[in-house]
Write a protein that holds these residues in place. Structure first.
Motif, PDB file in Angstrom:
ATOM      1  N   ALA A  38       0.838  -1.200   0.000  1.00  0.00           N
ATOM      2  CA  ALA A  38       0.000   0.000   0.000  1.00  0.00           C
ATOM      3  C   ALA A  38       0.872   1.249   0.000  1.00  0.00           C
ATOM      4  O   ALA A  38       2.075   1.187   0.256  1.00  0.00           O
ATOM      5  N   TYR A  39       0.222   2.363  -0.299  1.00  0.00           N
ATOM      6  CA  TYR A  39       0.830   3.685  -0.177  1.00  0.00           C
ATOM      7  C   TYR A  39       0.089   4.455   0.895  1.00  0.00           C
ATOM      8  O   TYR A  39      -1.092   4.227   1.162  1.00  0.00           O
ATOM      9  N   SER A  54      -4.884   8.658   3.921  1.00  0.00           N
ATOM     10  CA  SER A  54      -5.513   7.394   3.541  1.00  0.00           C
ATOM     11  C   SER A  54      -4.440   6.369   3.223  1.00  0.00           C
ATOM     12  O   SER A  54      -3.406   6.701   2.632  1.00  0.00           O
ATOM     13  N   SER A  55      -4.702   5.134   3.580  1.00  0.00           N
ATOM     14  CA  SER A  55      -3.888   4.011   3.133  1.00  0.00           C
ATOM     15  C   SER A  55      -4.588   3.441   1.907  1.00  0.00           C
ATOM     16  O   SER A  55      -5.791   3.198   1.936  1.00  0.00           O
ATOM     17  N   ALA A  56      -3.835   3.262   0.811  1.00  0.00           N
ATOM     18  CA  ALA A  56      -4.444   2.788  -0.432  1.00  0.00           C
ATOM     19  C   ALA A  56      -3.620   1.656  -1.031  1.00  0.00           C
ATOM     20  O   ALA A  56      -2.414   1.809  -1.259  1.00  0.00           O
ATOM     21  N   GLN A  57      -4.268   0.531  -1.292  1.00  0.00           N
ATOM     22  CA  GLN A  57      -3.606  -0.637  -1.873  1.00  0.00           C
ATOM     23  C   GLN A  57      -3.612  -0.512  -3.400  1.00  0.00           C
ATOM     24  O   GLN A  57      -4.312  -1.234  -4.100  1.00  0.00           O
ATOM     25  N   ILE A  58      -2.812   0.424  -3.901  1.00  0.00           N
ATOM     26  CA  ILE A  58      -2.814   0.760  -5.336  1.00  0.00           C
ATOM     27  C   ILE A  58      -1.423   0.607  -5.950  1.00  0.00           C
ATOM     28  O   ILE A  58      -1.150   1.159  -7.011  1.00  0.00           O
ATOM     29  N   LEU A  93     -11.360   5.412  -3.145  1.00  0.00           N
ATOM     30  CA  LEU A  93     -12.182   4.463  -3.882  1.00  0.00           C
ATOM     31  C   LEU A  93     -11.530   3.964  -5.167  1.00  0.00           C
ATOM     32  O   LEU A  93     -10.823   4.704  -5.851  1.00  0.00           O
ATOM     33  N   GLY A  94     -11.807   2.712  -5.479  1.00  0.00           N
ATOM     34  CA  GLY A  94     -11.322   2.108  -6.710  1.00  0.00           C
ATOM     35  C   GLY A  94     -12.167   0.905  -7.072  1.00  0.00           C
ATOM     36  O   GLY A  94     -13.020   0.466  -6.296  1.00  0.00           O
ATOM     37  N   PHE A  95     -11.914   0.400  -8.272  1.00  0.00           N
ATOM     38  CA  PHE A  95     -12.562  -0.812  -8.764  1.00  0.00           C
ATOM     39  C   PHE A  95     -11.498  -1.881  -8.963  1.00  0.00           C
ATOM     40  O   PHE A  95     -10.364  -1.569  -9.323  1.00  0.00           O
ATOM     41  N   PRO A  96     -11.870  -3.164  -8.805  1.00  0.00           N
ATOM     42  CA  PRO A  96     -10.894  -4.227  -9.052  1.00  0.00           C
ATOM     43  C   PRO A  96     -10.739  -4.475 -10.557  1.00  0.00           C
ATOM     44  O   PRO A  96     -11.720  -4.461 -11.291  1.00  0.00           O
ATOM     45  N   ASP A  97      -9.497  -4.702 -10.978  1.00  0.00           N
ATOM     46  CA  ASP A  97      -9.282  -5.142 -12.357  1.00  0.00           C
ATOM     47  C   ASP A  97      -9.530  -6.654 -12.405  1.00  0.00           C
ATOM     48  O   ASP A  97      -9.998  -7.257 -11.420  1.00  0.00           O
ATOM     49  N   ALA A  98      -9.231  -7.293 -13.532  1.00  0.00           N
ATOM     50  CA  ALA A  98      -9.495  -8.726 -13.695  1.00  0.00           C
ATOM     51  C   ALA A  98      -8.734  -9.580 -12.681  1.00  0.00           C
ATOM     52  O   ALA A  98      -9.152 -10.696 -12.371  1.00  0.00           O
ATOM     53  N   ASP A  99      -7.626  -9.056 -12.139  1.00  0.00           N
ATOM     54  CA  ASP A  99      -6.842  -9.783 -11.143  1.00  0.00           C
ATOM     55  C   ASP A  99      -7.154  -9.358  -9.710  1.00  0.00           C
ATOM     56  O   ASP A  99      -6.477  -9.784  -8.774  1.00  0.00           O
ATOM     57  N   GLU A 101      -6.777  -6.291  -8.558  1.00  0.00           N
ATOM     58  CA  GLU A 101      -5.929  -5.155  -8.171  1.00  0.00           C
ATOM     59  C   GLU A 101      -6.711  -3.858  -8.348  1.00  0.00           C
ATOM     60  O   GLU A 101      -7.507  -3.714  -9.275  1.00  0.00           O
ATOM     61  N   VAL A 102      -6.474  -2.882  -7.486  1.00  0.00           N
ATOM     62  CA  VAL A 102      -7.268  -1.659  -7.447  1.00  0.00           C
ATOM     63  C   VAL A 102      -6.893  -0.685  -8.567  1.00  0.00           C
ATOM     64  O   VAL A 102      -5.719  -0.368  -8.761  1.00  0.00           O
ATOM     65  N   VAL A 103      -7.933  -0.211  -9.253  1.00  0.00           N
ATOM     66  CA  VAL A 103      -7.824   0.875 -10.225  1.00  0.00           C
ATOM     67  C   VAL A 103      -8.624   2.035  -9.641  1.00  0.00           C
ATOM     68  O   VAL A 103      -9.808   1.891  -9.327  1.00  0.00           O
ATOM     69  N   LEU A 104      -7.972   3.167  -9.457  1.00  0.00           N
ATOM     70  CA  LEU A 104      -8.608   4.317  -8.808  1.00  0.00           C
ATOM     71  C   LEU A 104      -9.820   4.840  -9.571  1.00  0.00           C
ATOM     72  O   LEU A 104      -9.829   4.858 -10.805  1.00  0.00           O
ATOM     73  N   VAL A 105     -10.812   5.316  -8.823  1.00  0.00           N
ATOM     74  CA  VAL A 105     -11.927   6.067  -9.394  1.00  0.00           C
ATOM     75  C   VAL A 105     -11.413   7.486  -9.606  1.00  0.00           C
ATOM     76  O   VAL A 105     -10.836   8.084  -8.692  1.00  0.00           O
ATOM     77  N   CYS A 106     -11.580   8.008 -10.796  1.00  0.00           N
ATOM     78  CA  CYS A 106     -11.129   9.374 -11.052  1.00  0.00           C
ATOM     79  C   CYS A 106     -12.107  10.082 -11.976  1.00  0.00           C
ATOM     80  O   CYS A 106     -12.972   9.449 -12.570  1.00  0.00           O
ATOM     81  N   VAL A 107     -11.980  11.384 -12.057  1.00  0.00           N
ATOM     82  CA  VAL A 107     -12.873  12.185 -12.900  1.00  0.00           C
ATOM     83  C   VAL A 107     -12.207  12.445 -14.244  1.00  0.00           C
ATOM     84  O   VAL A 107     -10.987  12.470 -14.342  1.00  0.00           O
ATOM     85  N   ASP A 108     -13.025  12.628 -15.289  1.00  0.00           N
ATOM     86  CA  ASP A 108     -12.457  12.835 -16.622  1.00  0.00           C
ATOM     87  C   ASP A 108     -12.494  14.289 -17.082  1.00  0.00           C
ATOM     88  O   ASP A 108     -12.144  14.591 -18.215  1.00  0.00           O
ATOM     89  N   ARG A 109     -12.907  15.191 -16.213  1.00  0.00           N
ATOM     90  CA  ARG A 109     -12.881  16.630 -16.476  1.00  0.00           C
ATOM     91  C   ARG A 109     -12.390  17.330 -15.215  1.00  0.00           C
ATOM     92  O   ARG A 109     -12.424  16.773 -14.115  1.00  0.00           O
ATOM     93  N   GLU A 110     -11.967  18.569 -15.351  1.00  0.00           N
ATOM     94  CA  GLU A 110     -11.491  19.339 -14.200  1.00  0.00           C
ATOM     95  C   GLU A 110     -12.662  19.687 -13.290  1.00  0.00           C
ATOM     96  O   GLU A 110     -13.677  20.215 -13.761  1.00  0.00           O
ATOM     97  N   VAL A 111     -12.534  19.374 -12.022  1.00  0.00           N
ATOM     98  CA  VAL A 111     -13.531  19.731 -11.000  1.00  0.00           C
ATOM     99  C   VAL A 111     -12.791  20.258  -9.782  1.00  0.00           C
ATOM    100  O   VAL A 111     -11.653  19.860  -9.512  1.00  0.00           O
ATOM    101  N   PRO A 112     -13.430  21.159  -9.017  1.00  0.00           N
ATOM    102  CA  PRO A 112     -12.763  21.662  -7.815  1.00  0.00           C
ATOM    103  C   PRO A 112     -12.702  20.588  -6.720  1.00  0.00           C
ATOM    104  O   PRO A 112     -13.619  19.780  -6.587  1.00  0.00           O
TER     105      PRO A 112
END
Length: 118
Positions: A38-39, A54-58, A93-99, A101-112
């Motif tokens: 983790a980081y 936060s501790s994140a297993q990414i 927050l993240g979603f699991p990949d096929a294995d 492993e965590v893939v982070l939830v992120c935004v696709d546009r600039e937000v404050p």
């Protein structure tokens, strides 16, 4: 892989009890004391929420140097949780990949920072 049927139905009021905000990673550090790789993240959620840790297993998909400045989503209203020697204050927050492993939830546009998911 962590999939399966949908969870039980909830009301909109139930959903609103979970406070998911966007934050910007200020610092990412190794966290060798964690049980699983983790980081240790320091995340800015703006003036209303502040800076939280936060501790994140990414570690599988993200290098430390690519996390600084990244916008992430996190639950900010869970009670703090002791993870090894650190107190984790938010759930990144993240979603699991096929294995699994965590893939982070992120935004696709600039937000404050501090914006709430709705």
């Amino acid at each position: 892989m962590m999939s399966g049927p949908a969870a039980d139905q909830i009301t909109f009021d139930d959903f609103m009890k979970v406070d998911v905000r966007v934050g910007q990673v200020l610092k990412a550090e190794p966290f060798p004391e964690a049980r699983k790789p983790a980081y240790r993240l320091t995340i800015d959620f703006g003036p209303d929420i502040g800076v939280k840790r936060s501790s994140a297993q990414i570690t599988k998909h993200y290098a430390l140097d690519e996390l600084h400045g990244r916008k992430v989503a996190a639950v900010v209203n869970f009670p703090p949780r002791q993870i090894g020697p650190m107190m984790s204050e938010v759930l990144t927050l993240g979603f699991p990949d096929a294995d699994g492993e965590v893939v982070l939830v992120c935004v696709d546009r600039e937000v404050p920072v501090g914006g709430r998911l709705f």
